[in-house]
Design an enzyme around this catalytic site. Structure first.
Site, PDB file in Angstrom:
ATOM      1  N   ASP A  49      31.570  28.397  46.890  1.00 54.57           N
ATOM      2  CA  ASP A  49      31.148  29.457  47.814  1.00 54.57           C
ATOM      3  C   ASP A  49      29.753  29.169  48.357  1.00 54.57           C
ATOM      4  O   ASP A  49      29.475  29.377  49.531  1.00 54.57           O
ATOM      5  CB  ASP A  49      31.145  30.820  47.100  1.00 54.57           C
ATOM      6  CG  ASP A  49      32.563  31.362  46.937  1.00 54.57           C
ATOM      7  OD1 ASP A  49      33.450  30.914  47.682  1.00 54.57           O
ATOM      8  OD2 ASP A  49      32.765  32.227  46.066  1.00 54.57           O
ATOM      9  N   LEU A  94      40.655  35.267  53.755  1.00 53.40           N
ATOM     10  CA  LEU A  94      39.809  36.458  53.824  1.00 53.40           C
ATOM     11  C   LEU A  94      38.352  36.033  53.895  1.00 53.40           C
ATOM     12  O   LEU A  94      37.958  35.051  53.253  1.00 53.40           O
ATOM     13  CB  LEU A  94      39.997  37.317  52.567  1.00 53.40           C
ATOM     14  CG  LEU A  94      41.324  38.050  52.411  1.00 53.40           C
ATOM     15  CD1 LEU A  94      41.449  38.611  51.002  1.00 53.40           C
ATOM     16  CD2 LEU A  94      41.428  39.174  53.426  1.00 53.40           C
ATOM     17  N   LYS A 127      41.572  41.252  43.868  1.00 46.02           N
ATOM     18  CA  LYS A 127      41.828  39.946  44.495  1.00 46.02           C
ATOM     19  C   LYS A 127      42.339  39.040  43.386  1.00 46.02           C
ATOM     20  O   LYS A 127      41.581  38.585  42.524  1.00 46.02           O
ATOM     21  CB  LYS A 127      40.557  39.390  45.131  1.00 46.02           C
ATOM     22  CG  LYS A 127      40.795  38.094  45.902  1.00 46.02           C
ATOM     23  CD  LYS A 127      39.568  37.717  46.702  1.00 46.02           C
ATOM     24  CE  LYS A 127      39.776  36.523  47.622  1.00 46.02           C
ATOM     25  NZ  LYS A 127      40.442  35.366  47.045  1.00 46.02           N
TER      26      LYS A 127
HETATM   27  S1  IVH Z   1      45.220  40.009  51.754  1.00 42.45           S
HETATM   28  C1  IVH Z   1      45.332  38.393  56.027  1.00 42.45           C
HETATM   29  N1  IVH Z   1      45.039  40.900  49.321  1.00 42.45           N
HETATM   30  O1  IVH Z   1      43.069  35.714  48.643  1.00 42.45           O
HETATM   31  C2  IVH Z   1      44.913  38.782  54.676  1.00 42.45           C
HETATM   32  N2  IVH Z   1      44.805  38.565  49.673  1.00 42.45           N
HETATM   33  O2  IVH Z   1      40.910  34.325  50.000  1.00 42.45           O
HETATM   34  C3  IVH Z   1      45.827  38.310  53.669  1.00 42.45           C
HETATM   35  N3  IVH Z   1      44.493  37.293  47.614  1.00 42.45           N
HETATM   36  O3  IVH Z   1      45.068  33.991  50.915  1.00 42.45           O
HETATM   37  C4  IVH Z   1      45.327  38.372  52.343  1.00 42.45           C
HETATM   38  N4  IVH Z   1      44.599  38.984  46.228  1.00 42.45           N
HETATM   39  O4  IVH Z   1      45.960  34.347  48.528  1.00 42.45           O
HETATM   40  C5  IVH Z   1      45.001  39.825  50.120  1.00 42.45           C
HETATM   41  N5  IVH Z   1      44.962  41.838  47.199  1.00 42.45           N
HETATM   42  C6  IVH Z   1      44.912  40.768  47.992  1.00 42.45           C
HETATM   43  C7  IVH Z   1      44.725  39.475  47.480  1.00 42.45           C
HETATM   44  C8  IVH Z   1      44.664  38.394  48.358  1.00 42.45           C
HETATM   45  C9  IVH Z   1      44.465  37.670  46.334  1.00 42.45           C
HETATM   46  C10 IVH Z   1      44.332  35.893  48.058  1.00 42.45           C
HETATM   47  C11 IVH Z   1      45.333  35.468  49.085  1.00 42.45           C
HETATM   48  C12 IVH Z   1      44.516  35.057  50.260  1.00 42.45           C
HETATM   49  C13 IVH Z   1      43.226  34.727  49.614  1.00 42.45           C
HETATM   50  C14 IVH Z   1      42.076  34.769  50.594  1.00 42.45           C
END
Ligand code: IVH
EC number: 6.5.1.2
Length: 695
Positions: A49, A94, A127
């Site tokens: 990061d 994200l 997440k």
């Molecule tokens: S939403 C367009 N919600 O984090 C947005 N992502 O760093 C779609 N991830 O590719 C993602 N938990 O693999 C979303 N509660 C959550 C998540 C999540 C893990 C992962 C996912 C994404 C990555 C982005």
């Protein structure tokens, strides 16, 4: 509070290019792997990061120099294997924030984009630290699973259908929809997966996330370890109408849950709807607090605008949507160097290896030591002194070494050496099991433990010197601390070399049994609980039964016991159950008398709350020999609480009269605040009844 990772600025184009190369190599290892096992990560998440932020900062400062294929511009830094299945709607990444202030700034950005405040609220979800997949259901049947890949094309990994909990092969209704979410190994599944791999002679997974992406991508393994899925979204598939037009994110999750797919609503750190960014922050803090106890890894919390119309209005960039943000939590896994392995002998004689590390900050604390399991495990993990190793904080907060980054092994690294003799007593080692033990077992550490228990401020068994203790342990008369309580005159006379001395020991041991619970607890010699903490535990719980019934959370109510110590202390009481039972059967006191504990003493306030006392300078008179800890103990015994600084809440400052009339800073503060100042002699008089107490 999370702060942004400290970013080191890139000052030249060459440094910028080098940083891109490092990030790309790390991203390739992270996302790509070799198709069998995901390759080992060469960079921990926190460093990754930081590097990415530095690259972004450089690009902002030098827009003309930004590389067209910069990792800041691509999903998965452009490193994930793409595969050949086109995503119906791109699977995006994200954007990240690292602090409450940055979250507020994101909220303000969103408001600017909408031209008005967010009205439809937000959802706050964990997440999940695994691998993103799209699961395509047609008429209720799970037909295909596709990885995220580069966001536009993913790999078909349908071979895992049937092995992923939360992603049923058949739904209750003939639903057509593409479910999106995260696949991961829970901690228990990860352990099991590594056992299975060991049985098959395969290298253990270096961490749950790499394990999950490796397991997804490997198509021809003879074993299929179970994984777990939580959905965090869905898109329409083939014109299916499962998702009502204009449904909010919460409504989508609810519909998926009802259809039988596990979603972040069903997660232990459940998705929650909130109205404002401030409420989102509060939920983030709750999830942060839950994190150590969760049975799987999370690396942040995702905040998403909930209303479909507001999402549409906010729009989407090339890599991530503007309506969602990942609030990253501090990394719980870092890489550092393994400097040495130390071997300690536990109470039962087990040789416990622990790694001494180059200090590294993990989740807010500096880690210098980490647990290792046993010699076989050290060899299985192929750990070398000098290796760069990944270290993580597990649910129990004790840092553990996960694996070596073999690609970074220096030429002079050596296999972790194993001890040739017991590191405590120099005796032989029983190597017949994975956990090595001193051949003497519990007797190895017993003499030292008994000498500790016999001390004046513990059981106070005067005359039980090292020679007698060694004789008692060597003859087998004493195998644990409880055996002391059942020694007869004959045995003690033999050990002490005279009937007179034996008789005197019998009397002292009888007196020791009668001492209060706090002393009995102290005598158990539990790691991390000295005299003072034993007293607090006893004062808090009052009975041994109550102590033994306490879980880690209850144990944390004792002052001085934090999240780090509590689980170990609870486990130690459980392990010592048989010894405690023996002590009780021999007649040892298993309760704490009321006047031994806070409350009721001269320093217990009228409201029953302990009065705060600050002690400063040299103690004189009856307090002269007590030392700093002794005086603090005395204060607690009298129902008070010792403090370090004088505040308006301080009841007394105990200080010798100022020499030459010069007031100490604390005395001056006390005068200013009207806090009563007592000389050590006056204080001793106030507590006279407690001074010669037996505690
Ligand atoms: S939403 C367009 N919600 O984090 C947005 N992502 O760093 C779609 N991830 O590719 C993602 N938990 O693999 C979303 N509660 C959550 C998540 C999540 C893990 C992962 C996912 C994404 C990555 C982005």
């Amino acid at each position: 509070m999370t702060t942004s990772p400290a970013v080191q600025a890139l000052t030249t184009p060459a440094r910028y290019t080098a940083a891109i190369a490092r990030v790309r190599a790390a991203a390739r290892a992270y996302y790509g792997g070799d198709g069998d096992v995901a390759a080992e990560s060469v960079m921990d998440d926190a460093t990754y990061d930081r590097e990415l932020l530095a690259i972004a900062a450089y690009e902002e400062a030098h827009p003309g120099e930004a590389a067209a294929d910069s990792p800041t511009r691509q999903v998965a830094a452009g490193a994930a294997p793409a595969g050949d299945v086109a995503h119906t709607v791109p699977m995006l990444s994200l954007d990240n924030v690292f602090s409450a202030e940055q979250l507020v700034a994101w909220g303000e950005g969103l408001r600017r984009r909408l031209g008005r405040p967010v009205e439809g609220g937000f959802t706050v979800e964990p997440k999940l630290d695994g691998a993103a997949i799209a699961a395509r259901y047609r008429d209720g049947r799970l037909e295909r699973i596709v990885t995220r890949g580069d966001g536009r094309f993913g790999e078909d990994v349908s071979h895992v259908i049937g092995t992923v909990e939360g992603l049923p092969e058949q739904l209750g209704a003939p639903v057509t929809v593409e479910v999106r979410g995260e696949v991961l190994f829970t901690r228990a599944q990860f352990e099991r997966a590594n056992e299975i791999r060991a049985e098959h002679g395969a290298k253990v997974f270096s961490n749950p996330r790499n394990g999950a992406s490796g397991t997804l991508r490997a198509k021809d393994r003879p074993y299929r370890p179970a994984m777990t899925f939580w959905a965090y979204g869905a898109v329409d598939l083939d014109g299916g109408s499962f998702l009502p037009a204009g449904a909010s994110h919460s409504e989508v999750l609810t519909a998926l849950s009802r259809a039988g797919v596990r979603t972040t609503r069903d997660n232990p750190a459940a998705a929650r709807f909130v109205r404002t960014v401030e409420e989102a922050q509060a939920r983030i803090e709750e999830i942060r607090a839950m994190r150590p106890g969760l049975p799987f890894g999370i690396d942040g919390v995702v905040v998403k605008a909930d209303a479909a119309a507001e999402r549409r209005a906010a729009g989407t960039g090339s890599r991530f949507p503007h309506w969602a943000i990942a609030y990253k939590l501090p990394a719980v896994e870092r890489t550092t160097r393994l400097l040495e392995v130390e071997w300690n002998v536990g109470r039962t004689g087990v040789l416990a290896p622990r790694a001494r590390l180059e200090p590294v900050e993990i989740d807010g604390s500096v880690v210098e030591y980490a647990t290792l399991h046993n010699p076989a495990d050290i060899r299985r993990r192929d750990l070398h002194v000098g290796d760069t190793v990944t270290v993580y904080k597990a649910g129990d907060i004790i840092p553990r070494v996960r694996s070596a980054v073999v690609g970074l092994r220096p030429a002079d690294a050596v296999e972790v050496p194993f001890p040739g003799e017991c590191p405590n007593c120099g005796g032989g080692i029983d190597r017949s099991q994975e956990r090595w033990r001193c051949v003497k077992g519990a007797a190895c550490r017993l003499p030292a433990l008994i000498a500790y228990a016999a001390q004046r401020d513990c059981l106070d068994i005067d005359g039980l010197g090292a020679t007698y203790v060694n004789a008692l342990v060597a003859s087998g008369a004493v195998t644990d601390i409880a055996d002391l309580y059942t020694l007869d005159l004959e045995t003690l006379s033999r050990a002490a070399g005279s009937a007179k001395r034996g008789a005197s020991l019998v009397a002292r041991i009888e007196a020791a049994k009668a001492r209060p619970l706090s002393r009995q607890v102290c005598a158990l010699g539990i790691r991390n609980t000295g005299r003072r903490l034993s007293q607090r535990i006893a004062a808090h719980f009052r009975t041994m039964d109550a102590i033994r019934a306490a879980d880690a959370e209850a144990m944390r109510e004792v002052e001085g016991i934090g999240a780090e110590k509590a689980p170990g202390i609870v486990a130690a009481f459980a392990e010592l159950g048989p010894v405690i039972d023996k002590m009780a059967a021999a007649g040892a006191t298993m309760t704490e008398p009321a006047d031994e504990s806070a409350g009721g003493g001269p320093l217990a306030g009228e409201d029953g709350r302990p009065m705060k006392v600050v002690v400063t300078g040299k103690m004189t008179g009856p307090l002269a020999d007590l030392g700093r800890t002794g005086v603090k103990d005395l204060i607690e015994r009298a129902g008070g609480k010792a403090g370090d600084s004088v505040t308006a809440a301080t009841a007394y400052l105990v200080a010798a009269p100022a020499a030459g009339g010069r007031l100490s800073a604390k005395a001056a503060k006390a005068e200013q605040l009207g806090v009563k100042v007592l000389t050590p002699e006056e204080f001793a008089e106030l507590l006279a009844g407690h001074l010669d107490g037996s505690v």
